[in-house]
Design a protein around this motif. Structure first.
Motif, PDB file in Angstrom:
ATOM      1  N   SER A 126       2.724   0.164  -5.282  1.00 19.47           N
ATOM      2  CA  SER A 126       3.523  -0.770  -4.493  1.00 19.47           C
ATOM      3  C   SER A 126       2.862  -2.142  -4.465  1.00 19.47           C
ATOM      4  N   ASN A 147       8.566  -0.799  -4.764  1.00 16.22           N
ATOM      5  CA  ASN A 147       8.284   0.419  -3.983  1.00 16.22           C
ATOM      6  C   ASN A 147       7.848   0.123  -2.552  1.00 16.22           C
ATOM      7  N   VAL A 148       8.347  -0.969  -2.003  1.00 15.53           N
ATOM      8  CA  VAL A 148       8.058  -1.311  -0.604  1.00 15.53           C
ATOM      9  C   VAL A 148       9.380  -1.416   0.117  1.00 15.53           C
TER      10      VAL A 148
END
Length: 139
Positions: free
Chosen positions: A86, A138-139
């Motif tokens: 991330s 991916n956050v």
């Protein structure tokens, strides 16, 4: 765009991105040298969502501060990642200042985020990034 990747110029940012930027971590700051090549260094920083401002405490003689002083209003990038997959990148216009009020505010925010005082070496400066673009994965 890859799965899990976001690119935004809209506000407010998601709660997940805000939490990621508030977590204990460091980033990589990229500025432009006078010859147009990239200069990237690890930095501690703070994020002020309300002002859309990232702050980096430094000294005026550092290469990153000199790069910005020599090219006022130039674009910079600041990327924080975790140990997995991330990351969040903040992009915007960077400025450098030695204004005592800005330095005090930056040092206070640094202490709040990192739980320790900034060292405040001789010739302190603060880099402020007026963020206008945020990318994440991916956050």
């Amino acid at each position: 765009m890859p799965a899990g990747h976001r690119d935004t110029q809209s506000w407010p940012l998601s709660a997940e991105i805000e939490a990621f930027l508030a977590a204990d971590g460091q980033g990589i700051l990229t500025t432009l040298r006078p010859d147009g090549t990239l200069h990237s260094v690890p930095v501690s920083f703070t994020w002020d969502s309300e002002a859309r401002l990232a702050r980096v405490m430094t000294v005026g003689r550092s290469k990153k501060a000199r790069n910005l002083s020599q090219a006022p209003g130039s674009r910079v990038s600041l990327c924080q990642r975790d140990n997995v997959s991330s990351w969040v990148t903040l992009e915007g216009t960077g400025t450098v200042s030695d204004d005592p009020e800005r330095l005090a505010d930056g040092a206070r925010r640094y202490a709040e985020r990192y739980g320790k005082d900034w060292l405040n070496p001789p010739g302190p400066a603060i880099i402020e990034i007026a963020v206008d673009r945020v990318m994440s994965r991916n956050v």
